[in-house]
Write an enzyme that holds these catalytic residues in place. Structure first.
Site, short mmCIF file in Angstrom:
data_model
loop_
_atom_site.label_atom_id
_atom_site.label_comp_id
_atom_site.label_asym_id
_atom_site.label_seq_id
_atom_site.Cartn_x
_atom_site.Cartn_y
_atom_site.Cartn_z
N GLY A 150 0.77 -0.96 -0.09
CA GLY A 150 0.04 -0.01 0.00
C GLY A 150 0.81 1.20 0.12
O GLY A 150 2.08 1.22 -0.43
N HIS A 194 -15.28 5.31 13.09
CA HIS A 194 -15.43 6.32 12.48
C HIS A 194 -17.02 6.47 12.68
O HIS A 194 -17.96 5.46 12.39
CB HIS A 194 -15.25 5.76 10.94
CG HIS A 194 -15.38 7.28 9.90
ND1 HIS A 194 -16.39 7.69 9.75
CD2 HIS A 194 -14.40 7.94 9.49
CE1 HIS A 194 -16.03 8.77 8.92
NE2 HIS A 194 -14.91 8.91 8.83
N SER A 234 -17.38 8.98 3.69
CA SER A 234 -16.01 9.95 4.02
C SER A 234 -16.26 11.05 4.93
O SER A 234 -17.50 11.72 4.65
CB SER A 234 -15.32 10.37 2.85
OG SER A 234 -14.55 11.45 3.11
N ARG A 270 -13.19 12.57 15.52
CA ARG A 270 -13.93 11.31 15.41
C ARG A 270 -14.50 10.77 16.59
O ARG A 270 -15.54 10.35 16.62
CB ARG A 270 -13.38 10.51 14.54
CG ARG A 270 -13.13 10.86 13.21
CD ARG A 270 -12.48 10.08 12.14
NE ARG A 270 -12.17 10.59 10.71
CZ ARG A 270 -11.46 10.02 9.89
NH1 ARG A 270 -10.79 8.82 10.01
NH2 ARG A 270 -11.35 10.60 8.75
N GLU A 316 -0.34 2.11 8.97
CA GLU A 316 -1.33 1.89 9.81
C GLU A 316 -0.59 0.97 10.91
O GLU A 316 -1.01 0.81 12.25
CB GLU A 316 -2.62 1.52 9.29
CG GLU A 316 -3.87 1.39 10.55
CD GLU A 316 -5.03 1.26 9.97
OE1 GLU A 316 -5.19 1.31 8.68
OE2 GLU A 316 -5.98 0.85 10.74
N SER A 360 -3.79 10.11 8.29
CA SER A 360 -3.52 8.70 8.18
C SER A 360 -2.60 8.60 6.62
O SER A 360 -1.70 8.08 6.63
CB SER A 360 -4.60 7.66 8.00
OG SER A 360 -5.30 7.69 6.98
N LEU A 361 -3.15 9.36 5.70
CA LEU A 361 -2.57 9.27 4.29
C LEU A 361 -0.95 9.99 4.69
O LEU A 361 -0.19 9.41 4.00
CB LEU A 361 -3.15 9.83 3.27
CG LEU A 361 -4.54 8.91 2.72
CD1 LEU A 361 -5.43 9.80 1.75
CD2 LEU A 361 -3.90 7.67 2.26
#
Lengths: 225, 543
Positions: free
Chosen positions: B10, B230, B244, B279, B360, B375-376
């Site tokens: 990834g 989430h 999203s 979140r 992650e 996170s990205l």
């Protein structure tokens, strides 16, 4: 509901049909149905004989990774996007993509897609900057799943010997419009391995789960001298 | 030339491999599938970076990240993440990531817990577009022989001797055999721990096995109790799917119905920005309503929805049968991200020399709760940090395969082990039971009694894991990964039990207050069946 699956134990063995009787929610997808069937400790065929669980590929289960591409009632599709309620009649047939070597049951080896891209140096090298006119098209082309559905349905694609199909053409477009260094080479690759072999059936456009405008990619690439 | 073995293809794995190649090292990316199948392609909303200093600042990004994580992430590591974020985004841009743009610059949207609009994005398919760009760039180095791909291969264990890592044992699906791959450094980029909960918003391929297996080999894990629910997911027959945060970033409002009256509970509680609280807070507030909550974006109009968040429109229409330009979306919180994972220092090295973790599966930047868009950023950044550290510090190793023949033999024996004779439970059954236990005992709100029960239940399955009936159709990986996944699950439950306070995403009904005595990351270690929990108050991992 009757579920007929073309099974195969290994890459070298012969495929065979196996039929199941299975009921599931109309809101379920074919991917969800396969998961349900595989969750049974004892999976039995229509004659009540215990059979091995069904091997297929899955990752995201929501049409974003391309893993579960297969042939469903004769049509190439993603299993996670095909709903039971949309199946006509009471028979579902599942086959692996036939233009790729079968690994086991519904799992196939699609590595030839990446191999050809590597062979043709399909990369940008030096990004020349964004072009707002091309944004929408590039955004869609950038979503290609490399799932193989466009190759499966293409009448010209016969295992990638010379003609590499729509997935290749769209990557060529992505490179040509964003790379100065590499654009000549990629145009030549496109001419040799796509333009020369495409009969413009455009079946690839209809089958694409990402709705990539391959025709527009072709138009752009074909205009380049 | 140094050789680096990377487990996972990834964004973090690709970023690490490309960075290794840029630094003159050879990288091998090992994964069961190609990068297009990685969970990274599901990341929708965006990547955080301060590109415009006229209103926003790096300091503000740092403070938002630390605050969002309830102040248990390391200040130095977060500083590194946020300070380098603009460079990471520019690097991704240079590689050809198709970012959405306005007036020539990368567009930014608002995301939860952020004081400014700093989430750069590519429509609502940011992860996918980044994967596409990185895959192309990795291909460039594949052509030069600096990156090699091993597809249809699975991690089995790390080769560790005297506190140093020498590579890995892997199962090669193509040959059906275990193989030794020696490397000067091993990088784990295997994603989160989804399989603990069965179905999450993420990929089926991320199961936590690598973290569990390494834990059993002496690698410390960290902050496992912090699991992000989430707030806005839809439950379909076959999956929980993410709506999203971009929907709320574009103005989406959360409400529940009191009779016919809409109660905008987040706005009532936190003011106009209430829908974009972090979140953990939004999920907690939804939980406390004890009602069906809805997300409304209808007021944006169909044109804006199709322009800004087309993927959300399509997702809800396809899998839920609703037109979000006409109707509100019924949403529920679901397991989405794991703040916890493999403990790493600021250079992403674990407590084992030359063994790294990125993305992650590593626990470092997000503390007790991750902000959307980080996170990205962490995935792309961590791969680069690990590569730089390996270039600087890893030594070219001269060990021979012969030195690890016992490890290889033990791994090969696993393939022929057909289980024992008692408690002949199937692997599938045990995996299902694991998910049931974890969903039951590790919900949004936890308590001592339930966690204790969860630990007892998992212990039973750990006890019979070696004697389960393998599934003859599945790959050996499916069977041999079971025990380590169960051990990881037990570690998660123990961490949740030990943290007797509420902080970030870890809420305890029996300890509802935040207790400064716990204001430190949890570290858990394993030694021959014994689990030991400590709190890193001295900053062992913050250097």
């Amino acid at each position: 509901m009757r579920v007929r699956i073309l099974r195969q134990e290994s890459p070298d063995s012969s495929p065979y049909w196996q039929e199941f009787t299975y009921e599931c929610s109309a809101d379920q997808t074919v991917a969800g149905m396969l998961e349900e069937m595989n969750s049974l400790d004892d999976l039995k065929d229509a004659e009540g004989k215990k059979v091995p669980h069904i091997i297929w590929e899955c990752s995201c289960l929501q049409g974003m990774c391309g893993a579960c591409a297969m042939v469903i009632n004769g049509q190439p599709a993603l299993a996670c996007e095909t709903f039971i309620r949309n199946i006509k009649g009471d028979l579902i047939t599942l086959e692996p993509l036939r233009k790729f070597p079968t690994i086991k049951d519904l799992a196939v080896d699609r590595s030839i897609i990446q191999e050809k891209l590597l062979q043709e140096n399909a990369y940008i090298e030096e990004y020349k900057g964004s072009d707002s006119k091309e944004y929408d098209h590039q955004y869609l082309a950038g979503k290609c799943l490399k799932c193989g559905l466009c190759l499966e349905i293409c009448p010209n694609y016969k295992g990638s010997r010379r003609f590499y199909g729509a997935a290749f053409a769209n990557d060529c477009y992505l490179i040509e419009t964003r790379s100065d260094v590499h654009k000549k080479d990629i145009k030549k690759s496109y001419d040799d391995h796509f333009a020369a072999g495409c009969s413009k059936s455009l079946a690839c456009v209809d089958v694409c789960p990402m709705k990539i405008p391959t025709l527009a990619s072709m138009a752009k690439m074909n205009r380049i001298k | 030339m140094k050789n680096v073995l990377i487990i996972g293809s990834g964004i973090s794995g690709l970023s690490c491999a490309i960075s290794c190649a840029e630094l003159g090292m050879k990288a091998t990316i090992l994964s069961p599938y190609v990068s297009e199948r990685a969970q990274s392609v599901l990341a929708a909303g965006g990547i955080n970076a301060v590109l415009d200093h006229s209103e926003d600042s790096i300091e503000s990004h740092i403070e938002d990240t630390l605050k969002g994580g309830a102040y248990i992430a390391g200040t130095e590591s977060v500083k590194g993440l946020c300070t380098n974020a603009p460079d990471v985004v520019r690097w991704l841009e240079r590689l050809g990531t198709v970012f959405t743009r306005e007036n020539g610059e990368i567009s930014r949207r608002a995301f939860g817990g952020q004081s400014h609009n700093r989430t750069c994005y590519c429509g609502a398919a940011t992860g996918k577009q980044i994967v596409t760009a990185l895959t192309m760039e990795a291909r460039r180095f594949e052509g030069k022989g600096l990156i090699r791909r091993m597809i249809r291969c699975d991690f089995y264990s790390a080769l560790i001797k005297d506190g140093r890592c020498y590579g890995a044992v892997v199962f090669n699906e193509n040959t059906g055999k275990m193989e030794l791959i020696r490397a000067d450094a091993l990088v784990i980029a295997a994603g989160g721990q989804n399989a603990l909960f069965g179905k999450t918003t993420g990929s089926q391929l991320c199961d936590g096995y690598a973290a569990g297996r390494l834990f059993m080999q002496g690698v410390d894990l960290k902050n496992l109790e912090f699991i992000q629910y989430h707030p806005t997911t839809i439950k379909t027959v076959h999956k929980k799917m993410l709506v999203s945060e971009a929907a709320r970033g574009e103005g989406g409002r959360l409400y529940y119905l009191d009779g016919d009256r809409r109660v905008y509970f987040m706005e009532d509680k936190f003011g106009p920005g209430g829908n974009l609280m972090p979140r953990d807070i939004v999920s907690k507030c939804i939980y406390e309503t004890h009602k069906q909550v809805y997300l409304d974006v209808t007021f944006l109009g169909k044109e804006t929805i199709l322009k800004k968040i087309p993927e959300i429109y399509e997702l809800c229409q396809k899998y839920y049968g609703i037109d979000i330009s006409q109707e509100s979306i019924p949403v529920d919180p679901s397991v989405h991200f794991f703040m916890g994972g493999i403990a790493v220092r600021n250079n992403h090295e674990t407590n084992i020399k030359d063994l790294y973790a990125v993305g992650e599966c590593a626990s470092i930047y997000h503390g007790a709760n991750r902000l959307g868009g980080n996170s990205l950023l962490a995935a792309a950044y961590s791969g680069r940090v690990a590569a730089a550290s390996i270039a600087k510090s890893a030594e070219e190793k001269t060990a021979s395969d012969d030195e690890f023949k016992d490890e290889l033999k033990a791994a090969q024996d696993v393939l022929t082990n057909n289980g024992g004779t008692k408690d002949r439970l199937t692997v599938k059954y045990v995996r299902d039971m694991l998910a049931q236990i974890m969903n039951r005992e590790l919900g949004i709100v936890r308590c001592e009694e339930e966690l204790k029960k969860g630990i007892e239940d998992i212990e039973y399955y750990i006890g019979v894991a070696d004697e389960t009936v393998p599934d003859d159709a599945e790959l050996p990986y499916y069977t041999y990964s079971l025990k380590a996944i169960l051990v990881l699950a037990k570690a998660v439950l123990i961490c949740a039990q030990e943290r007797r306070e509420s902080r970030g995403a870890h809420l305890r009904s029996d300890h509802p207050e935040t207790d400064d005595g716990f204001k430190a990351p949890t570290i858990i270690s394993y030694d021959d069946g014994r689990f030991t929990v400590t709190y890193d108050r001295e900053g062992r991992y913050e250097s």
